[in-house]
Design an enzyme around this catalytic site. Structure first.
Site, PDB file in Angstrom:
ATOM      1  N   TRP A  72      -4.890   2.231   2.120  1.00 38.10           N
ATOM      2  CA  TRP A  72      -5.312   0.893   1.714  1.00 38.10           C
ATOM      3  C   TRP A  72      -6.803   0.911   1.415  1.00 38.10           C
ATOM      4  O   TRP A  72      -7.601   1.538   2.093  1.00 38.10           O
ATOM      5  CB  TRP A  72      -4.971  -0.152   2.768  1.00 38.10           C
ATOM      6  CG  TRP A  72      -5.325   0.156   4.195  1.00 38.10           C
ATOM      7  CD1 TRP A  72      -6.358   0.926   4.667  1.00 38.10           C
ATOM      8  CD2 TRP A  72      -4.621  -0.313   5.350  1.00 38.10           C
ATOM      9  NE1 TRP A  72      -6.345   0.964   6.030  1.00 38.10           N
ATOM     10  CE2 TRP A  72      -5.299   0.209   6.482  1.00 38.10           C
ATOM     11  CE3 TRP A  72      -3.515  -1.140   5.544  1.00 38.10           C
ATOM     12  CZ2 TRP A  72      -4.888  -0.060   7.790  1.00 38.10           C
ATOM     13  CZ3 TRP A  72      -3.110  -1.399   6.840  1.00 38.10           C
ATOM     14  CH2 TRP A  72      -3.781  -0.865   7.941  1.00 38.10           C
ATOM     15  N   ARG A  92      -8.896  -4.675   0.884  1.00 42.27           N
ATOM     16  CA  ARG A  92      -7.567  -5.265   0.978  1.00 42.27           C
ATOM     17  C   ARG A  92      -7.326  -5.839   2.370  1.00 42.27           C
ATOM     18  O   ARG A  92      -7.913  -5.415   3.364  1.00 42.27           O
ATOM     19  CB  ARG A  92      -6.494  -4.221   0.639  1.00 42.27           C
ATOM     20  CG  ARG A  92      -6.602  -3.648  -0.764  1.00 42.27           C
ATOM     21  CD  ARG A  92      -6.287  -4.677  -1.830  1.00 42.27           C
ATOM     22  NE  ARG A  92      -4.922  -5.157  -1.746  1.00 42.27           N
ATOM     23  CZ  ARG A  92      -3.884  -4.564  -2.296  1.00 42.27           C
ATOM     24  NH1 ARG A  92      -4.040  -3.438  -2.990  1.00 42.27           N
ATOM     25  NH2 ARG A  92      -2.679  -5.083  -2.185  1.00 42.27           N
ATOM     26  N   ASP A 111      -1.132   8.440 -10.532  1.00 42.78           N
ATOM     27  CA  ASP A 111      -1.358   7.020 -10.278  1.00 42.78           C
ATOM     28  C   ASP A 111      -1.228   6.199 -11.548  1.00 42.78           C
ATOM     29  O   ASP A 111      -0.951   6.723 -12.624  1.00 42.78           O
ATOM     30  CB  ASP A 111      -2.744   6.823  -9.653  1.00 42.78           C
ATOM     31  CG  ASP A 111      -2.766   5.684  -8.657  1.00 42.78           C
ATOM     32  OD1 ASP A 111      -2.343   4.578  -9.027  1.00 42.78           O
ATOM     33  OD2 ASP A 111      -3.202   5.890  -7.512  1.00 42.78           O
ATOM     34  N   TYR A 153       0.853  -1.180   0.000  1.00 42.21           N
ATOM     35  CA  TYR A 153       0.000   0.000   0.000  1.00 42.21           C
ATOM     36  C   TYR A 153       0.894   1.237   0.000  1.00 42.21           C
ATOM     37  O   TYR A 153       1.857   1.304   0.757  1.00 42.21           O
ATOM     38  CB  TYR A 153      -0.903   0.027   1.240  1.00 42.21           C
ATOM     39  CG  TYR A 153      -1.486  -1.316   1.605  1.00 42.21           C
ATOM     40  CD1 TYR A 153      -2.350  -1.979   0.731  1.00 42.21           C
ATOM     41  CD2 TYR A 153      -1.170  -1.930   2.815  1.00 42.21           C
ATOM     42  CE1 TYR A 153      -2.874  -3.220   1.057  1.00 42.21           C
ATOM     43  CE2 TYR A 153      -1.697  -3.165   3.153  1.00 42.21           C
ATOM     44  CZ  TYR A 153      -2.545  -3.812   2.269  1.00 42.21           C
ATOM     45  OH  TYR A 153      -3.060  -5.043   2.596  1.00 42.21           O
TER      46      TYR A 153
END
Length: 487
Positions: free
Chosen positions: A190, A194, A287, A176
């Site tokens: 996170w 997860r 990202d 993460y």
């Protein structure tokens, strides 16, 4: 070959020309990410920046920047061999008792591998050669990369976060991203599904207001790193799977400040806790989608201890529009998914996650179609069978005469075998990655299934087209004279 630690793996890579050492001064602020991005896009080597600007600790990047290095990290020579790992995972996910002595003998290699699953606890470990605590803890002394100009702060990208829920025997390893916000503070981003987030949620319910123990390992051995990103069954520990990959038990040691077990050979370990009542605004960061994500509140990880090896190496990466390292990992691990899916759906011939689909957002499946409506059943199966595909937005199903990995073939099938009204399935209000800003609500959006298979009676009232086929005798004749034609 198996590797005891990261350094053994780097020695092998360097011997094969798969690792380059850069002695020039390179800045962790933007420069390392730019160099890593260019190197990955041309299929280049792993990089060890030996002279980071302002730091004494070397930085390792692009470690898994090619499918070949992912396979090597898993102890295999190429990605095709990863299907055998997928078969083993399919067996472990739903083991079936042997139907006779011959089948029992056939399963012995799989059961033999299981003997390597339990981890080995060491009393003394390399990862604790140096121990820092209290005022000695200073995260700003680590060469944490700042990857994009619009990123809010440096980001720990390759940390293996180790957690344990109050009702679970096994510990969970997950990767993460963690935003640096203070000398001993990181934001733990996170997603709610997860393993680490689930452990934290259970802890808060069982132990209200009590700090949640967390350890983060940076620079573990390749088998342990890759176990953390592989679709293993929920009941199987990542340490156990790393033992299977390595062919020998994973060596761990107890953290200095809590009971969590960390990889004994890790380069760096961050130990501490999460206060259930402390959160901070995370992001924005560039990202894997190729965009900057929205900001959102996540728990804060307070670091109380840093342990490390002497002359530690800081392992890092960057994320951005594919191809990036997560996309390469997804491309390689695609081969692991196939046997797992085929065990549940034997009609699946191939399954492909195109890297340009941001690792998991689009899947192409080819099947041996057996009945009307079969394609829709497979769509539903992909979305529901493995948690990894919860966020897959598009599933395209084709017949087995189509190459799932050739966009020209897939587009031909869609445009000739698909009617938009009849053959698209839309499902509203499904879980979506909150980073997907295209969805109308953060974390909630729709999915589309496209049936690009030949239609059977009951699916169409028209006579279906017959594909053009070449005369094999003519093809053979032209093959024989081709070199004489001067073409």
């Amino acid at each position: 070959m198996k590797y005891k630690d990261l350094r053994e793996f780097l020695t092998l890579l360097e011997g094969q020309g798969e690792l380059v050492r850069i002695k020039q001064e390179i800045d962790p602020y933007l420069e390392m990410a730019e160099i890593s991005d260019r190197t990955l896009r041309k299929g280049g080597p792993a990089i060890l920046f030996e002279n980071p600007k302002g730091y004494r600790m070397p930085v390792l990047c692009n470690l898994f920047g090619t499918p070949k290095r992912v396979a090597l990290g898993m102890g295999q020579e190429d990605t095709h061999a990863l299907r055998e790992l997928g078969k083993l995972l399919a067996f472990l996910k739903e083991p079936e008792p042997p139907k006779g002595f011959k089948e029992l003998i056939g399963q012995l290699p799989q059961w033999k591998q299981v003997l390597n699953m339990p981890s080995k606890v060491l009393g003394k470990a390399d990862c604790q050669q140096v121990v820092l605590s209290g005022d000695e803890v200073e995260l700003y002394k680590l060469p944490i990369m700042h990857c994009h100009e619009g990123d809010v702060a440096p980001l720990v990208a390759w940390g293996l976060t180790i957690t344990q829920g109050p009702y679970k025997k096994r510990q969970n390893l997950g990767i993460y991203r963690q935003q640096l916000i203070g000398k001993n503070k990181l934001i733990m981003r996170w997603l709610s599904h997860r393993g680490g987030a689930l452990d934290f949620h259970e802890w808060k319910e069982a132990n209200p207001d009590k700090p949640f123990p967390v350890s983060v390992a940076i620079g573990a051995d390749p088998a342990t790193i890759l176990a953390a990103v592989t679709p293993i069954p929920d009941t199987l520990s990542e340490y156990a799977f790393a033992g299977l990959l390595r062919g020998q038990k994973t060596e761990v040691t107890k953290s200095i400040s809590n009971d969590l077990e960390v990889p004994a050979s890790a380069e760096i370990v961050l130990e501490g806790y999460i206060d259930p009542n402390e959160t901070a605004l995370e992001g924005p960061y560039g990202d894997h989608t190729g965009y900057y994500n929205e900001q959102e509140y996540f728990p804060v990880f307070t670091v109380t201890h840093i342990t490390m090896r002497r002359d530690a190496i800081y392992h890092s990466t960057y994320t951005g529009r594919p191809p990036d390292e997560p996309a390469v990992l997804g491309e390689a691990l695609n081969e692991v998914f196939i046997p797992i899916l085929q065990k549940q759906f034997p009609e699946i011939v191939d399954f492909y996650l195109p890297p340009e689909g941001c690792s998991y957002r689009l899947a192409v499946v080819t099947i041996k179609k057996q009945y009307a409506g079969h394609a829709k059943r497979v769509m539903m199966g992909v979305w529901s069978f493995l948690r990894q595909f919860m966020y897959t937005k598009f599933v395209i199903v084709c017949d087995d005469d189509v190459n799932a990995r050739d966009w020209k073939d897939v587009i031909w099938a869609i445009t000739t075998r698909c009617d938009p009204s009849r053959d698209t399935t839309l499902i509203d209000h499904t879980p979506i990655d909150y980073l997907d800003f295209a969805s109308p609500i953060a974390g909630l959006g729709s999915k589309m299934g496209i049936d690009a298979t030949n239609k059977w009676p009951g699916e169409t009232s028209r006579e279906w087209g017959t594909p053009i086929k070449k005369d094999p005798n003519v093809v053979k004749r032209v093959d024989e004279i081709w070199d004489q034609l001067g073409l």
